[in-house]
Design a protein around this motif. Structure first.
Motif, PDB file in Angstrom:
ATOM      1  N   LEU A 185       0.782  -1.234  -0.136  1.00 32.63           N
ATOM      2  CA  LEU A 185       0.010  -0.179  -0.004  1.00 32.63           C
ATOM      3  C   LEU A 185       0.772   1.244   0.126  1.00 32.63           C
ATOM      4  N   GLY A 186       2.155   1.231   0.479  1.00 30.52           N
ATOM      5  CA  GLY A 186       3.085   2.193   0.177  1.00 30.52           C
ATOM      6  C   GLY A 186       3.783   2.370  -0.723  1.00 30.52           C
ATOM      7  N   GLY A 187       3.457   1.618  -1.719  1.00 27.85           N
ATOM      8  CA  GLY A 187       4.215   1.474  -2.891  1.00 27.85           C
ATOM      9  C   GLY A 187       5.549   1.150  -2.989  1.00 27.85           C
ATOM     10  N   ARG A 188       6.152   0.147  -2.098  1.00 23.52           N
ATOM     11  CA  ARG A 188       7.323  -0.235  -1.607  1.00 23.52           C
ATOM     12  C   ARG A 188       7.671  -1.448  -2.789  1.00 23.52           C
ATOM     13  N   PRO A 189       8.731  -1.574  -3.068  1.00 22.23           N
ATOM     14  CA  PRO A 189       8.973  -2.627  -4.002  1.00 22.23           C
ATOM     15  C   PRO A 189       9.176  -3.956  -3.097  1.00 22.23           C
ATOM     16  N   GLY A 190       9.208  -5.229  -3.995  1.00 21.18           N
ATOM     17  CA  GLY A 190       9.353  -6.432  -3.185  1.00 21.18           C
ATOM     18  C   GLY A 190       8.356  -7.480  -2.583  1.00 21.18           C
ATOM     19  N   VAL A 191       7.177  -6.839  -2.710  1.00 25.56           N
ATOM     20  CA  VAL A 191       5.866  -7.654  -2.366  1.00 25.56           C
ATOM     21  C   VAL A 191       4.945  -8.064  -3.724  1.00 25.56           C
ATOM     22  N   VAL A 192       4.628  -7.064  -4.313  1.00 20.46           N
ATOM     23  CA  VAL A 192       3.683  -7.242  -5.489  1.00 20.46           C
ATOM     24  C   VAL A 192       4.683  -7.588  -6.821  1.00 20.46           C
ATOM     25  N   ARG A 193       4.160  -8.709  -7.374  1.00 19.57           N
ATOM     26  CA  ARG A 193       4.878  -9.398  -8.592  1.00 19.57           C
ATOM     27  C   ARG A 193       4.377  -9.097  -9.711  1.00 19.57           C
ATOM     28  N   ARG A 194       2.945  -8.676  -9.701  1.00 18.05           N
ATOM     29  CA  ARG A 194       2.391  -8.322 -11.029  1.00 18.05           C
ATOM     30  C   ARG A 194       1.404  -7.494 -10.840  1.00 18.05           C
ATOM     31  N   THR A 195       1.312  -6.625 -11.859  1.00 13.08           N
ATOM     32  CA  THR A 195       0.425  -5.395 -11.771  1.00 13.08           C
ATOM     33  C   THR A 195      -0.598  -5.344 -13.030  1.00 13.08           C
ATOM     34  N   PRO A 196      -1.842  -4.869 -13.021  1.00 11.29           N
ATOM     35  CA  PRO A 196      -2.534  -4.254 -11.668  1.00 11.29           C
ATOM     36  C   PRO A 196      -2.775  -5.428 -10.662  1.00 11.29           C
ATOM     37  N   LEU A 197      -2.795  -5.372  -9.322  1.00  9.92           N
ATOM     38  CA  LEU A 197      -3.003  -6.453  -8.464  1.00  9.92           C
ATOM     39  C   LEU A 197      -3.967  -5.966  -7.100  1.00  9.92           C
ATOM     40  N   VAL A 198      -5.064  -6.483  -6.806  1.00  3.38           N
ATOM     41  CA  VAL A 198      -5.639  -6.254  -5.483  1.00  3.38           C
ATOM     42  C   VAL A 198      -4.787  -6.459  -4.347  1.00  3.38           C
ATOM     43  N   ALA A 199      -4.519  -5.798  -3.735  1.00  9.60           N
ATOM     44  CA  ALA A 199      -3.534  -6.000  -2.377  1.00  9.60           C
ATOM     45  C   ALA A 199      -4.356  -6.807  -1.307  1.00  9.60           C
ATOM     46  N   GLY A 200      -3.580  -7.330  -0.369  1.00  9.39           N
ATOM     47  CA  GLY A 200      -4.136  -7.930   0.797  1.00  9.39           C
ATOM     48  C   GLY A 200      -3.788  -9.432   0.737  1.00  9.39           C
ATOM     49  N   ILE A 201      -3.082  -9.936   1.931  1.00 11.48           N
ATOM     50  CA  ILE A 201      -2.622 -11.259   1.934  1.00 11.48           C
ATOM     51  C   ILE A 201      -3.294 -11.975   2.757  1.00 11.48           C
ATOM     52  N   ASP A 202      -4.361 -11.417   3.298  1.00 14.80           N
ATOM     53  CA  ASP A 202      -5.413 -12.402   4.228  1.00 14.80           C
ATOM     54  C   ASP A 202      -6.778 -11.845   3.524  1.00 14.80           C
ATOM     55  N   LEU A 203      -7.729 -12.866   3.506  1.00 15.15           N
ATOM     56  CA  LEU A 203      -9.285 -12.605   3.364  1.00 15.15           C
ATOM     57  C   LEU A 203      -9.995 -13.634   4.142  1.00 15.15           C
ATOM     58  N   VAL A 204     -11.266 -13.185   4.635  1.00 17.87           N
ATOM     59  CA  VAL A 204     -12.226 -13.810   5.365  1.00 17.87           C
ATOM     60  C   VAL A 204     -13.365 -13.600   4.863  1.00 17.87           C
ATOM     61  N   GLY A 205     -14.488 -14.182   4.651  1.00 13.14           N
ATOM     62  CA  GLY A 205     -15.660 -14.054   3.906  1.00 13.14           C
ATOM     63  C   GLY A 205     -16.665 -15.249   3.702  1.00 13.14           C
ATOM     64  N   GLU A 206     -17.596 -14.943   2.787  1.00 10.32           N
ATOM     65  CA  GLU A 206     -18.760 -15.871   2.641  1.00 10.32           C
ATOM     66  C   GLU A 206     -18.550 -16.261   1.265  1.00 10.32           C
ATOM     67  N   VAL A 207     -18.608 -17.407   1.028  1.00 13.82           N
ATOM     68  CA  VAL A 207     -18.740 -17.973  -0.467  1.00 13.82           C
ATOM     69  C   VAL A 207     -20.066 -17.726  -1.110  1.00 13.82           C
ATOM     70  N   THR A 208     -20.030 -17.068  -2.325  1.00 14.69           N
ATOM     71  CA  THR A 208     -21.179 -16.790  -2.895  1.00 14.69           C
ATOM     72  C   THR A 208     -21.460 -17.944  -4.332  1.00 14.69           C
ATOM     73  N   ALA A 209     -20.247 -18.368  -4.772  1.00 15.97           N
ATOM     74  CA  ALA A 209     -20.336 -19.373  -5.661  1.00 15.97           C
ATOM     75  C   ALA A 209     -19.157 -20.378  -5.597  1.00 15.97           C
ATOM     76  N   SER A 210     -19.383 -21.650  -6.355  1.00 19.94           N
ATOM     77  CA  SER A 210     -18.147 -22.426  -6.091  1.00 19.94           C
ATOM     78  C   SER A 210     -18.367 -23.581  -7.173  1.00 19.94           C
ATOM     79  N   LEU A 211     -17.275 -23.695  -7.779  1.00 21.23           N
ATOM     80  CA  LEU A 211     -17.197 -24.922  -8.637  1.00 21.23           C
ATOM     81  C   LEU A 211     -16.297 -26.055  -8.071  1.00 21.23           C
ATOM     82  N   ASP A 212     -15.854 -26.061  -6.737  1.00 21.16           N
ATOM     83  CA  ASP A 212     -15.211 -26.912  -6.195  1.00 21.16           C
ATOM     84  C   ASP A 212     -16.243 -27.511  -5.230  1.00 21.16           C
ATOM     85  N   ASP A 213     -16.197 -29.009  -5.070  1.00 19.04           N
ATOM     86  CA  ASP A 213     -17.158 -29.596  -4.161  1.00 19.04           C
ATOM     87  C   ASP A 213     -16.651 -29.395  -2.795  1.00 19.04           C
ATOM     88  N   ARG A 214     -15.693 -28.819  -2.346  1.00 22.30           N
ATOM     89  CA  ARG A 214     -15.487 -28.884  -0.824  1.00 22.30           C
ATOM     90  C   ARG A 214     -16.035 -27.599  -0.352  1.00 22.30           C
TER      91      ARG A 214
END
Length: 333
Positions: free
Chosen positions: A53-82
């Protein structure tokens, strides 16, 4: 197609070697075509996120990219049986915010291999508070225990104990019965808080920063280190015979100005901890450890919550060394 807010990292048009991050409105066509769609409720702010988020090098390896190494939420659709719509899920590391779109957005599409259900006794917000930092802490403790560390074998040092991973490592060790010793650069300010997490003692970081001898007095049965550099070298020099140090970070330095003497004369082991690409069974084992030994109420005492729009300013504070404990991003606020 409706749009939603996301922190997006792009190349700086004025300097292609630099990055810039901005809160933008995007739609799902900007995301990767992956099998599980998620409405993100929470993310967190880790040091990697702060760099991105500070524009520093060394983390983001492709652009454009949505930041954030963690996520928690609710599944809305899935093609995986799990997984099925309505499931409360979480994903930490696994390339999020580095080479895969991450969790600082209202929506995400992810692969299912590293996706896990949010485990009892934690809420979705608490799972985000644990985040990659807590996962890393649990992996470090597991690594030491696989090496043979047990309660009663001697003091276990935790560096960066006021930070996200360090504070959770300290709490896990104390809850499991270890004599956990916290290291901090702010002992007067943080000492009481670290003892409330279970620290048996609190050391000033300066005690480990000076150039030391290749072998020092044998003090530590084990250690969890997130800083590297001279501090890690001194910890190794002071680790007891057949002890181990689990290293996960380089907040001070990636260098290791040490000798081989602790390894060949005392049988000390240096255990690397990788929290990005790890097997599903190891992820599950780490979360089992967290569910067993991390008190949700104690976790809440370590956590503060900020809205999505405040992520960049909060990241700036973290880079300035003002952050303690865990920072949850309420993505929907």
């Amino acid at each position: 197609m409706s749009t939603f807010p996301a922190w997006v990292v792009r190349e700086d048009p004025a300097n292609p070697k630099r990055r810039r991050a901005a809160l933008e409105e995007i739609d799902e066509t900007a995301l990767d075509d992956l099998p599980v769609a998620i409405d993100v409720t929470h993310s967190s702010l880790n040091y990697k996120d702060a760099l991105a988020l500070g524009g520093r090098p060394g983390v983001v390896r492709r652009t454009p990219l949505v930041a954030g190494i963690d996520l928690v939420g609710e599944v809305t659709a899935s093609l995986d049986d799990r997984f099925a719509p309505g499931d409360a899920v979480m994903l930490h590391g696994a390339g999020l915010g580095e080479d895969r779109h991450g969790g600082l957005a209202h929506r995400a599409r992810v692969d299912a291999d590293a996706l896990l259900p949010v485990p009892a006794p934690f809420t979705s917000a608490q799972a985000a508070a644990i985040g990659t930092a807590g996962l890393t802490a649990a992996l470090a403790v597991l690594a030491l225990e696989r090496h043979g560390l047990r309660p009663g074998t001697g003091p276990v040092l935790v560096t960066g104990a006021s930070g996200g991973a360090g504070s959770i490592a300290l709490a896990l060790l104390a809850a499991a019965g270890y004599e956990a010793v916290a290291v901090t650069g702010r002992p007067e300010e943080m000492g009481e808080r670290l003892r409330s997490l279970g620290a048996a003692d609190v050391l000033d970081r300066s005690e480990l920063e000076a150039e030391g001898r290749p072998l020092a007095a044998q003090r530590w049965a084990g250690a969890v280190d997130g800083v590297g550099g001279r501090i890690l070298a001194n910890i190794l020099a002071g680790t007891r015979a057949d002890g181990a140090v689990a290293a996960y970070g380089l907040a001070a330095s990636p260098d290791l100005p040490a000798t081989v003497l602790p390894f060949i004369l005392r049988g000390v082991s240096l255990l690397g901890v990788n929290s990005v690409e790890i097997s599903r069974p190891l992820r599950e084992a780490a979360w089992d450890h967290l569910a067993r030994d991390l008190d949700p109420a104690l976790l809440d005492s370590l956590t503060r919550t900020v809205p999505l729009g405040a992520a960049q300013e909060t990241a700036r504070e973290l880079l300035e060394g003002k952050g303690t404990g865990r920072i949850v991003i309420d993505v929907q606020r």
